[in-house]
Design an enzyme around this catalytic site. Structure first.
Site, PDB file in Angstrom:
ATOM      1  N   HIS A   1       0.842  -1.200   0.000  1.00  0.00           N
ATOM      2  CA  HIS A   1       0.000   0.000   0.000  1.00  0.00           C
ATOM      3  C   HIS A   1       0.882   1.257   0.000  1.00  0.00           C
ATOM      4  O   HIS A   1       0.672   2.189  -0.776  1.00  0.00           O
ATOM      5  CB  HIS A   1      -0.907  -0.035   1.245  1.00  0.00           C
ATOM      6  CG  HIS A   1      -1.747   1.196   1.465  1.00  0.00           C
ATOM      7  ND1 HIS A   1      -3.102   1.213   1.230  1.00  0.00           N
ATOM      8  CD2 HIS A   1      -1.429   2.434   1.913  1.00  0.00           C
ATOM      9  CE1 HIS A   1      -3.577   2.427   1.513  1.00  0.00           C
ATOM     10  NE2 HIS A   1      -2.578   3.183   1.937  1.00  0.00           N
ATOM     11  N   GLU A   2       1.870   1.272   0.873  1.00  0.00           N
ATOM     12  CA  GLU A   2       2.756   2.445   0.953  1.00  0.00           C
ATOM     13  C   GLU A   2       3.568   2.606  -0.332  1.00  0.00           C
ATOM     14  O   GLU A   2       3.766   3.719  -0.805  1.00  0.00           O
ATOM     15  CB  GLU A   2       3.680   2.350   2.171  1.00  0.00           C
ATOM     16  CG  GLU A   2       2.968   2.310   3.530  1.00  0.00           C
ATOM     17  CD  GLU A   2       1.974   3.444   3.746  1.00  0.00           C
ATOM     18  OE1 GLU A   2       2.128   4.512   3.124  1.00  0.00           O
ATOM     19  OE2 GLU A   2       1.024   3.258   4.521  1.00  0.00           O
TER      20      GLU A   2
END
Ligand SMILES: *[C@@H]1O[C@H](CO)[C@@H](O)[C@H](O)[C@H]1NC(C)=O
Ligand SMILES: *[C@@H]1O[C@H](CO)[C@@H](O)[C@H](O)[C@H]1NC(C)=O
Ligand SMILES: *[C@@H]1O[C@H](CO)[C@@H](O)[C@H](O)[C@H]1NC(C)=O
Length: 479
Positions: free
Chosen positions: A224-225
Site C-alpha cells: 500500500h505504501e
C-alpha cells in the site's frame, strides 16, 4: 488519481500525524520541518481550522438527513459480535499496536509544505491547486527504475517482507527496483524508526522514505505504501466519491476530518479506473472513527452490499491497472495482444495478458490450474477452507458452477472461528459478477451481508490467509 495525491497532500498530509505527533516525541520528519522553520503548533492550529472547514462543507441539513438514513440502515443490517473476547485487530495480529494503520500515511515534501503554507490561507481552493505542481513520477516513464536502500539498523528479519512487497509490484507492473549506489541522487529508503506507516507521494527527489514502524510489516501494508510512492492516493478522496459513499463527519475523530476531503473536480485523472470499494487504496469503513462501533464511511444505498468490503488484503486488478496506466507500462509493447475475459496486456511482460480473478493462461482463456471447481446443487452447503499460515499469504480459488441457465444464490452460514475488525489478514471474497475485474463482497468475521446472487451461472469464492486457519460454510440455492 495522481492528482488526488496532491489533494490529500495538501489537506491530509498537512496533518502528517499532527495531533498524535505533537504530543509525542518528534518524529524525524517533524524535526526536519522544525529545522526548516515551521512552527508545529501553528500547523496544528491550521489543521484544526481545516477540519472545521470540512465540517462546514459537509454539515448541510440534507447531508445529515442522508447520513441518518444510512446509519439507520446500517444498524438494522449490522450483526453485532456476541463474543468480543475473540476479537483481534489486524494491528494486534501484526505487532500489538492499535490505532489507524494508514493514519497520515501520505507525507508532504518540504516544497509541498511550503507551497501549502505560503498560499492564501483564506482560500483553500488555491492552496489545493498550488500543490498539483509538486507531484512527480519516477523515471523513465514506461519502465521506471527506483533505487532503494534500508535505513541504518533496519532489522534484517523484516527485510523479507519489504522484498516480497517489491517483488509483488515488479511481478505486476513495469516498475523496477534496484539497490541504490552512492551515485544515485533519488533514493527510496525504507525506514523502521517511525510511529506508523507512511510514504511520500510520487518522486520527491533526494532520499525519500517509506516509514514502517511497528505493525507495518505485512505485504498488505508495505505494498500500500509503495503504491503511494508510485504516486497514487486514496480511492475515497476521488472527486466522484459522493456518488458511492457518504462520510459521517460527526463520527470522525477530532482533527482527522481532512482525511476525507475530496480532490477538486477538475484537473484530475482517474485513468478511467472505476470507483472500487474493495481497492487496496480505499479506507476501511471505520477509518478514523470516534465511536468504533459505527462507520465513518457509508456506502450509498445503491452500493450497500459493499458496506463491509472496503479495503483489500492485496492490490486488486484495478489497483494494478492504475499503476500500469500511470506509468504507460504497455505503450512500449510492439505487439499488442488480445486478451479474453476482460484481461489486459501485462504491465510486466508484453507477451502475456494480466487476468482478472478466475482467469489464467497467456490470453486469460482458461481457469487457473489450482482453482477448484464445484458443481453446486440446490439446498446443499459448500465448505471452503484454507489451513494456517505462518506469515506467507496463501490463497485458494473456488469456482462454483450452477447447471446451465441457473443462478447461484449464496448465504454464508458459518465463518471461521476468529473475529477481526478488517479483512486484511484472512478472509473470503465472493465475486458474483460476470466481469471479475471488480472486487466482490468480503467476509472475515461475521456473515454480515445477506444473500448474494450470481449474475450468470458461475460464482467465484476466493479465500486467503496470512495466519489463522480459515473456513466458511455457504448455503446454496439455485434460482
Ligand atoms: C466465545 O469465545 C470463547 C473462546 O474462543 C469460546 O470458548 C466461547 O464458546 C465463545 N462463546 C460464544 C457465545 O460463542
Ligand atoms: C457507539 O455507537 C453505538 C452504535 O450506534 C451506540 O450503541 C453506542 O452507544 C455508541 N457509544 C458511544 C460512547 O456513543
Ligand atoms: C452474465 O452472463 C450471463 C451468461 O453467462 C448472462 O445471461 C447475464 O445476462 C449476464 N449478466 C450480466 C449482469 O452481465
Amino acid at each position: 488519481m495522481i492528482n488526488l495525491v496532491v489533494f490529500i497532500l495538501l489537506l491530509g498530509s498537512r496533518c502528517f500525524r499532527c495531533s498524535a505527533a505533537l504530543a509525542s516525541p518528534l518524529s524525524e520528519y517533524e524535526k526536519q520541518l522544525k529545522k526548516e522553520g515551521f512552527d508545529l503548533k501553528v500547523l496544528h492550529e491550521e489543521i484544526k481550522e481545516e477540519s472545521r472547514e470540512v465540517l462546514k462543507e459537509f454539515g448541510s441539513k440534507t447531508m445529515q438527513t442522508d447520513i441518518a438514513l444510512l446509519r439507520a440502515d446500517y444498524e438494522r443490517a449490522a450483526v453485532h459480535s456476541t463474543n468480543e473476547t475473540k476479537e483481534i485487530t489486524e494491528l494486534e495480529m501484526n505487532n500489538g499496536i492499535s490505532g489507524d494503520l494508514y493514519e497520515g500515511d501520505l507525507e508532504l515534501t518540504p516544497e509541498q509544505w511550503k507551497a501549502a503554507t505560503e498560499a492564501d490561507p483564506h482560500n483553500p481552493a488555491t492552496r489545493r491547486q498550488a500543490l498539483t505542481n509538486f507531484v512527480r513520477m519516477w523515471k523513465p516513464i514506461g519502465q521506471p527504475l527506483i533505487p532503494y536502500n534500508y535505513a541504518p539498523g533496519y532489522p534484517a528479519d523484516k527485510k523479507p517482507v519489504v522484498k516480497a512487497s517489491i517483488d509483488f509490484w515488479e511481478d505486476r507492473t513495469c516498475v523496477r527496483f534496484r539497490p541504490a549506489t552512492s551515485s544515485d541522487k533519488d533514493v527510496l529508503q525504507f525506514n523502521h524508526i517511525a510511529d506508523g506507516c507512511s510514504s511520500s507521494v510520487g518522486l520527491r527527489g533526494g532520499v525519500q522514505k517509506i516509514n514502517l514502524g511497528n505493525g507495518c510489516h505485512s505485504v498488505t501494508v508495505v505494498a500500500h505504501e509503495i503504491s503511494h510512492t508510485f504516486g497514487t492516493l486514496h480511492v475515497q478522496g476521488r472527486s466522484d466519491r459522493d456518488k458511492y459513499v457518504r462520510i459521517d463527519t460527526s463520527n470522525i475523530k477530532e482533527g482527522k476530518a481532512h482525511n476525507f476531503l475530496k480532490e477538486p473536480a477538475t484537473g484530475f485523472s482517474h485513468y478511467d479506473i472505476p470507483y472500487e470499494f474493495g481497492s487496496m487504496q480505499h479506507y476501511h469503513e471505520k477509518a478514523f472513527a470516534l465511536n468504533s462501533s459505527r462507520p465513518t464511511i457509508y456506502a450509498m444505498k445503491a452500493f450497500e452490499k459493499f458496506q463491509y468490503s472496503m479495503e483489500a488484503p492485496r492490490a486488486t486488478f484495478y489497483d494494478t491497472l492504475l499503476v500500469n496506466r500511470m506509468y504507460k507500462c504497455t505503450d512500449k509493447c510492439q505487439k499488442k495482444i488480445t486478451c479474453q475475459n476482460n484481461g489486459v496486456q501485462h504491465g510486466s511482460d508484453c507477451k502475456k495478458c494480466f487476468c482478472p480473478r478466475g482467469w489464467a493462461g497467456t490470453n486469460c482463456e482458461k481457469r487457473p490450474a489450482d482453482a477448484q471447481t464445484i458443481n453446486v446443487e440446490n439446498g446443499k452447503e459448500v465448505k471452503v477452507e484454507l489451513g494456517k499460515s505462518s506469515g506467507d499469504f496463501i490463497e485458494k480459488l473456488y469456482i462454483l458452477k450452477a447447471p446451465a441457465g441457473k443462478k447461484i444464490q449464496t448465504t454464508v452460514t458459518k465463518l471461521g472461528d476468529r473475529y477481526t475488525s478488517m479483512c486484511r489478514s484472512f478472509g473470503m471474497e465472493i465475486i458474483p459478477f460476470n466481469d471479475t475485474r471488480t472486487s466482490g463482497f468480503r467476509f472475515c468475521s461475521e456473515p454480515k451481508q445477506g444473500r448474494i446472487t450470481s449474475e450468470g451461472d458461475t460464482m467465484l469464492v476466493w479465500v486467503y490467509t496470512t495466519n489463522y486457519k480459515f473456513y466458511a460454510n455457504i448455503a446454496i440455492k439455485l434460482v
